[in-house]
Design a protein around this motif. Structure first.
Motif, PDB file in Angstrom:
ATOM      1  N   ILE A 176      52.013 -33.718  -3.633  1.00 32.02           N
ATOM      2  CA  ILE A 176      52.670 -33.654  -2.320  1.00 32.02           C
ATOM      3  C   ILE A 176      51.939 -34.532  -1.313  1.00 32.02           C
ATOM      4  O   ILE A 176      52.554 -35.281  -0.552  1.00 32.02           O
ATOM      5  CB  ILE A 176      52.737 -32.200  -1.825  1.00 32.02           C
ATOM      6  N   VAL A 177      50.615 -34.440  -1.310  1.00 28.67           N
ATOM      7  CA  VAL A 177      49.814 -35.251  -0.390  1.00 28.67           C
ATOM      8  C   VAL A 177      50.046 -36.737  -0.631  1.00 28.67           C
ATOM      9  O   VAL A 177      50.146 -37.528   0.320  1.00 28.67           O
ATOM     10  CB  VAL A 177      48.314 -34.899  -0.518  1.00 28.67           C
TER      11      VAL A 177
ATOM     12  N   LYS B 236      54.546 -46.305   5.164  1.00 27.52           N
ATOM     13  CA  LYS B 236      55.721 -47.123   5.490  1.00 27.52           C
ATOM     14  C   LYS B 236      56.011 -47.120   6.993  1.00 27.52           C
ATOM     15  O   LYS B 236      57.024 -47.678   7.433  1.00 27.52           O
ATOM     16  CB  LYS B 236      56.942 -46.598   4.738  1.00 27.52           C
ATOM     17  N   GLY B 237      55.123 -46.479   7.769  1.00 28.37           N
ATOM     18  CA  GLY B 237      55.289 -46.459   9.212  1.00 28.37           C
ATOM     19  C   GLY B 237      56.097 -45.294   9.735  1.00 28.37           C
ATOM     20  O   GLY B 237      56.521 -45.292  10.900  1.00 28.37           O
ATOM     21  N   ASN B 238      56.304 -44.277   8.905  1.00 24.01           N
ATOM     22  CA  ASN B 238      57.104 -43.121   9.304  1.00 24.01           C
ATOM     23  C   ASN B 238      56.231 -41.987   9.822  1.00 24.01           C
ATOM     24  O   ASN B 238      55.091 -41.812   9.380  1.00 24.01           O
ATOM     25  CB  ASN B 238      57.916 -42.595   8.112  1.00 24.01           C
ATOM     26  N   ASP B 239      56.776 -41.216  10.744  1.00 23.86           N
ATOM     27  CA  ASP B 239      56.124 -39.975  11.156  1.00 23.86           C
ATOM     28  C   ASP B 239      56.409 -38.894  10.117  1.00 23.86           C
ATOM     29  O   ASP B 239      57.523 -38.818   9.586  1.00 23.86           O
ATOM     30  CB  ASP B 239      56.665 -39.495  12.504  1.00 23.86           C
ATOM     31  N   VAL B 240      55.426 -38.054   9.854  1.00 22.27           N
ATOM     32  CA  VAL B 240      55.604 -36.974   8.883  1.00 22.27           C
ATOM     33  C   VAL B 240      56.751 -36.053   9.305  1.00 22.27           C
ATOM     34  O   VAL B 240      57.536 -35.596   8.472  1.00 22.27           O
ATOM     35  CB  VAL B 240      54.299 -36.157   8.728  1.00 22.27           C
ATOM     36  N   ARG B 241      56.875 -35.799  10.607  1.00 23.75           N
ATOM     37  CA  ARG B 241      57.893 -34.871  11.105  1.00 23.75           C
ATOM     38  C   ARG B 241      59.315 -35.346  10.842  1.00 23.75           C
ATOM     39  O   ARG B 241      60.259 -34.560  10.933  1.00 23.75           O
ATOM     40  CB  ARG B 241      57.689 -34.626  12.600  1.00 23.75           C
ATOM     41  N   LYS B 242      59.494 -36.620  10.514  1.00 23.49           N
ATOM     42  CA  LYS B 242      60.832 -37.168  10.282  1.00 23.49           C
ATOM     43  C   LYS B 242      61.225 -37.170   8.804  1.00 23.49           C
ATOM     44  O   LYS B 242      62.319 -37.601   8.449  1.00 23.49           O
ATOM     45  CB  LYS B 242      60.919 -38.597  10.829  1.00 23.49           C
ATOM     46  N   GLY B 243      60.327 -36.693   7.954  1.00 22.92           N
ATOM     47  CA  GLY B 243      60.622 -36.664   6.527  1.00 22.92           C
ATOM     48  C   GLY B 243      61.431 -35.440   6.129  1.00 22.92           C
ATOM     49  O   GLY B 243      61.551 -34.473   6.883  1.00 22.92           O
ATOM     50  N   GLU B 244      62.010 -35.496   4.946  1.00 17.76           N
ATOM     51  CA  GLU B 244      62.726 -34.356   4.380  1.00 17.76           C
ATOM     52  C   GLU B 244      61.787 -33.659   3.404  1.00 17.76           C
ATOM     53  O   GLU B 244      61.464 -34.203   2.339  1.00 17.76           O
ATOM     54  CB  GLU B 244      63.994 -34.825   3.646  1.00 17.76           C
ATOM     55  N   TRP B 245      61.331 -32.454   3.760  1.00 15.70           N
ATOM     56  CA  TRP B 245      60.322 -31.765   2.962  1.00 15.70           C
ATOM     57  C   TRP B 245      60.819 -30.384   2.562  1.00 15.70           C
ATOM     58  O   TRP B 245      61.512 -29.709   3.328  1.00 15.70           O
ATOM     59  CB  TRP B 245      59.021 -31.629   3.761  1.00 15.70           C
ATOM     60  N   SER B 246      60.426 -29.964   1.365  1.00 14.65           N
ATOM     61  CA  SER B 246      60.754 -28.616   0.895  1.00 14.65           C
ATOM     62  C   SER B 246      59.815 -27.612   1.547  1.00 14.65           C
ATOM     63  O   SER B 246      58.822 -27.982   2.189  1.00 14.65           O
ATOM     64  CB  SER B 246      60.602 -28.547  -0.631  1.00 14.65           C
ATOM     65  N   ASN B 247      60.108 -26.328   1.389  1.00 11.93           N
ATOM     66  CA  ASN B 247      59.238 -25.288   1.944  1.00 11.93           C
ATOM     67  C   ASN B 247      57.826 -25.382   1.380  1.00 11.93           C
ATOM     68  O   ASN B 247      56.841 -25.183   2.088  1.00 11.93           O
ATOM     69  CB  ASN B 247      59.820 -23.902   1.662  1.00 11.93           C
ATOM     70  N   LYS B 248      57.735 -25.705   0.090  1.00  7.82           N
ATOM     71  CA  LYS B 248      56.420 -25.855  -0.538  1.00  7.82           C
ATOM     72  C   LYS B 248      55.692 -27.056   0.048  1.00  7.82           C
ATOM     73  O   LYS B 248      54.480 -27.004   0.300  1.00  7.82           O
ATOM     74  CB  LYS B 248      56.573 -26.010  -2.054  1.00  7.82           C
ATOM     75  N   ASP B 249      56.432 -28.150   0.262  1.00  8.59           N
ATOM     76  CA  ASP B 249      55.838 -29.340   0.888  1.00  8.59           C
ATOM     77  C   ASP B 249      55.279 -28.989   2.263  1.00  8.59           C
ATOM     78  O   ASP B 249      54.154 -29.378   2.618  1.00  8.59           O
ATOM     79  CB  ASP B 249      56.880 -30.454   1.062  1.00  8.59           C
ATOM     80  N   ILE B 250      56.065 -28.237   3.030  1.00  9.13           N
ATOM     81  CA  ILE B 250      55.677 -27.903   4.403  1.00  9.13           C
ATOM     82  C   ILE B 250      54.408 -27.056   4.428  1.00  9.13           C
ATOM     83  O   ILE B 250      53.554 -27.223   5.300  1.00  9.13           O
ATOM     84  CB  ILE B 250      56.841 -27.180   5.114  1.00  9.13           C
ATOM     85  N   GLU B 251      54.264 -26.147   3.457  1.00 12.69           N
ATOM     86  CA  GLU B 251      53.050 -25.329   3.391  1.00 12.69           C
ATOM     87  C   GLU B 251      51.817 -26.213   3.237  1.00 12.69           C
ATOM     88  O   GLU B 251      50.794 -26.001   3.888  1.00 12.69           O
ATOM     89  CB  GLU B 251      53.131 -24.355   2.211  1.00 12.69           C
TER      90      GLU B 251
END
Length: 226
Positions: free
Chosen positions: A18-19, A28-43
């Motif tokens: 995940i990391v 790639k210049g993206n903010d983490v908050r703009k990604g599509e993440w699963s609940n496990k990813d978010i943890e």
């Protein structure tokens, strides 16, 4: 786990994967908050305290004159950029000069007269409440004879989770919680009167704490936190 590795090893491998995905996304210049993440990813992401995973509020410092007249030639341009690049993010204009002048006044009466003269209020309350709302945070209170304290916890937190904001030992040994609502306490005239009216509420440690609750944590430590 047949085939190699313990459960803990597999957990660490999953977290590492995940990391790596988050790292590649940020590279790639993206903010983490703009990604599509699963609940496990978010943890996993939440455990890393990543700056770009946090919500953003834009504070725009304008002149005292512009703040008073609620106009500035750059505000619409900034708002347009935010809407195009970070839709949903908030913008709050404020004036550092106005806030500094207001804070320098010696008493509440003079500060009130100054805001009435300028026909504007301090932006700080809005900045603070917007920040709390963006972070999904809220306040609760403890009150005793000597002091009243405000504490911070996440919205939707259980009583024992809120108690952890004060001390882990209180949270771990929590039994139940006495809860007062400020409006009811004010109307009753005091804690004794509120209790006599049957409005001193008792909640379990798994109950949800609400914004502005005044609480008395009854724990197994021998003395409740008040």
């Amino acid at each position: 786990m047949g085939g190699g590795g313990s459960v803990e090893d597999k957990k660490k491998k999953d977290e590492f994967a995940i990391v790596v995905r988050v790292r590649d996304w940020v590279a790639k210049g993206n903010d983490v908050r703009k990604g599509e993440w699963s609940n496990k990813d978010i943890e996993v992401i939440n455990s890393q305290s990543l700056l770009t995973a946090k919500p953003v509020t834009y504070l725009v410092n304008v002149s005292e004159k512009d703040y008073a007249r609620k106009k500035n030639k750059y505000l619409l341009l900034i708002k347009k950029w935010i809407d195009e690049n970070n839709p949903g993010d908030k913008l709050i204009p404020f004036s550092g000069v106005f806030e500094s002048n207001l804070a320098a006044l010696p008493d509440a009466a003079q500060r009130k007269a100054y805001t009435e003269e300028m026909k504007v209020e301090s932006a700080f309350p809005k900045i603070i409440t917007t920040g709390y709302d963006s972070l999904n945070l809220m306040h609760f209170f403890t009150a005793g004879e000597k002091e009243v304290r405000a504490w911070t916890c996440r919205k939707g937190a259980k009583m024992n989770e809120a108690a952890r904001s004060i001390h882990n030992d209180i949270a771990d040994s929590l039994i139940q919680v006495d809860v007062m609502k400020f409006d009811e306490l004010k109307a009753a005239g005091g804690e004794a009167e509120l209790k006599a009216a049957g409005r001193l509420l008792t909640r379990s440690k798994d109950a949800i704490i609400e914004d502005g609750d005044i609480v008395y944590f009854r724990s197994g430590l021998g003395r409740a936190k008040k």
